[in-house]
Write a protein that holds these residues in place. Structure first.
Motif, PDB file in Angstrom:
ATOM      1  N   VAL A  76       1.355  12.640 -39.092  1.00  0.00           N
ATOM      2  CA  VAL A  76       2.089  11.373 -39.081  1.00  0.00           C
ATOM      3  C   VAL A  76       1.317  10.303 -38.319  1.00  0.00           C
ATOM      4  O   VAL A  76       1.273   9.134 -38.731  1.00  0.00           O
ATOM      5  CB  VAL A  76       3.494  11.582 -38.485  1.00  0.00           C
ATOM      6  CG1 VAL A  76       4.178  10.243 -38.242  1.00  0.00           C
ATOM      7  CG2 VAL A  76       4.342  12.445 -39.410  1.00  0.00           C
ATOM      8  N   THR A  77       0.700  10.687 -37.204  1.00  0.00           N
ATOM      9  CA  THR A  77      -0.083   9.725 -36.437  1.00  0.00           C
ATOM     10  C   THR A  77      -1.249   9.172 -37.252  1.00  0.00           C
ATOM     11  O   THR A  77      -1.474   7.957 -37.302  1.00  0.00           O
ATOM     12  CB  THR A  77      -0.623  10.386 -35.153  1.00  0.00           C
ATOM     13  OG1 THR A  77       0.474  10.877 -34.384  1.00  0.00           O
ATOM     14  CG2 THR A  77      -1.402   9.384 -34.323  1.00  0.00           C
ATOM     15  N   ALA A  78      -1.983  10.064 -37.912  1.00  0.00           N
ATOM     16  CA  ALA A  78      -3.130   9.633 -38.705  1.00  0.00           C
ATOM     17  C   ALA A  78      -2.704   8.765 -39.887  1.00  0.00           C
ATOM     18  O   ALA A  78      -3.308   7.724 -40.165  1.00  0.00           O
ATOM     19  CB  ALA A  78      -3.914  10.850 -39.195  1.00  0.00           C
ATOM     20  N   VAL A  79      -1.642   9.187 -40.579  1.00  0.00           N
ATOM     21  CA  VAL A  79      -1.167   8.420 -41.738  1.00  0.00           C
ATOM     22  C   VAL A  79      -0.661   7.051 -41.304  1.00  0.00           C
ATOM     23  O   VAL A  79      -0.868   6.042 -41.998  1.00  0.00           O
ATOM     24  CB  VAL A  79      -0.070   9.214 -42.479  1.00  0.00           C
ATOM     25  CG1 VAL A  79       0.614   8.343 -43.530  1.00  0.00           C
ATOM     26  CG2 VAL A  79      -0.671  10.441 -43.152  1.00  0.00           C
ATOM     27  N   GLY A  80       0.015   6.976 -40.151  1.00  0.00           N
ATOM     28  CA  GLY A  80       0.495   5.688 -39.658  1.00  0.00           C
ATOM     29  C   GLY A  80      -0.632   4.713 -39.379  1.00  0.00           C
ATOM     30  O   GLY A  80      -0.556   3.531 -39.739  1.00  0.00           O
ATOM     31  N   VAL A  81      -1.687   5.199 -38.741  1.00  0.00           N
ATOM     32  CA  VAL A  81      -2.844   4.337 -38.462  1.00  0.00           C
ATOM     33  C   VAL A  81      -3.492   3.867 -39.765  1.00  0.00           C
ATOM     34  O   VAL A  81      -3.850   2.682 -39.909  1.00  0.00           O
ATOM     35  CB  VAL A  81      -3.869   5.092 -37.597  1.00  0.00           C
ATOM     36  CG1 VAL A  81      -5.158   4.293 -37.461  1.00  0.00           C
ATOM     37  CG2 VAL A  81      -3.290   5.382 -36.216  1.00  0.00           C
TER      38      VAL A  81
END
Length: 328
Positions: A259-264
């Motif tokens: 989720v962190t990577a996709v959000g960025v």
């Protein structure tokens, strides 16, 4: 604020039966991989200027004046010349990148005169950013572009081979086969998404796929590490239960990282401009696919091969058939 941080909303312990659905997930992955491979040949990849060939033009303003790269990119893209690349470079006279010089790459449509196309590009740039000077007009032929395309594919193959050797060295051969199957799965489906959304396949896309391979391998190593630990800890537990346990124990970490990577990447896709949009979307979808493959490609293949249990005497685990049947 009550309930903050939101990470507290994630359950501390889950008990999903991932292996139970390994067979239908494997069939779905196989169908999507075949469709992606077919799509790469028909209708085929939408090759960018890096792999198709085209012309490049150096644009400069007087020293100290900043040239607007987005304005140039928009003006040249409006001419319908396919993939357009605009990149700031250092000045020729002092080798300093002060924002006053850029190189513009564009495709020359078949059947059109190169000189006429270059004149159109120069006129569009003059209208967008004012008077500038032009130099360094060059043409990249199809032969050079073909060699670059081959080098890009070789880089992807080398990355997969090195990852396989790493997993084989760190774990066991069957873990290596599971990891490579997941990497190939991720790479093929990412190619399929590039074809589906008609993104320009350029060196940026090669970089995106290499990044997906690295991310997928990182996620797979975390799962395999926990699986190996649990195989030594629970020597009599059925293999399918050990795999489910390992996947559930690493699930929260997988979700948080993904989720962190996709959000960025979503922010990069929205605010990064046209040049980074395709790269961001491909990388975003590749990370989602990589997370899926760690659960439903890499781990189930280990069941088919069987594993050795830890201890003074290793016992070879018999391969277990995948199916929809529930546990005993």
């Amino acid at each position: 604020m009550r309930g903050w941080p939101l990470i507290k909303l994630l359950p501390q312990k889950t008990n999903f039966r991932f292996v139970r659905y390994a067979l239908p997930a494997g069939v779905l992955s196989l169908v999507l991989c075949v469709a992606s491979i077919v799509g790469c040949f028909y209708p085929g990849l939408n090759m960018g200027i890096d792999f198709r060939g085209g012309a490049s033009l150096e644009v400069a303003k007087p020293a100290g004046q900043v040239i607007e790269l987005d304005a140039i990119r928009g003006a040249v893209s409006g001419l319908g010349l396919g993939d357009v690349g605009v990149q700031g470079i250092a000045r020729r006279d002092n080798n300093v990148d002060d924002g006053s010089t850029a190189i513009v790459r564009f495709q020359v449509p078949e059947g059109e005169d190169q000189t006429h196309v270059v004149q159109r590009v120069e006129a569009a740039i003059d209208q967008a950013v004012g008077q500038v000077t032009y130099s360094g007009v060059s043409v990249v032929g199809s032969k050079v572009s073909g060699e670059l395309f081959t080098s890009g594919l070789m880089a992807l193959a080398a990355a997969v081979a090195l990852m396989f050797l790493y997993i084989w060295f760190r774990f066991e051969p069957q873990f290596g086969f599971g990891a490579v199957a997941g990497l190939v799965h991720d790479m093929i489906l990412t190619f399929g998404l590039i074809v589906l959304f008609k993104f320009e396949f350029s060196l940026n896309m090669v970089a995106a796929i290499l990044t997906v391979i690295g991310y997928s391998m990182n996620d797979t190593v975390v799962v395999f590490d926990r699986l190996r630990e649990n195989l030594r800890k629970y020597k009599t537990m059925p293999l399918r239960d050990v795999i489910d346990l390992s996947l559930n124990e690493t699930l929260s970490r997988t979700i948080i990282t993904g989720v962190t990577a996709v959000g960025v990447l979503a922010i990069l896709a929205i605010f990064g401009g046209e040049a980074l949009f395709g790269f961001s979307i491909a990388l975003m979808m590749g990370i989602i696919i990589g997370t899926y493959s760690s659960i439903y490609v890499g781990a189930p293949i280990i069941m088919l091969w069987g594993v050795k249990r830890g201890g003074s005497v290793d016992e070879e685990a018999k391969p277990i058939k995948l199916g929809m049947a529930s546990r005993p």
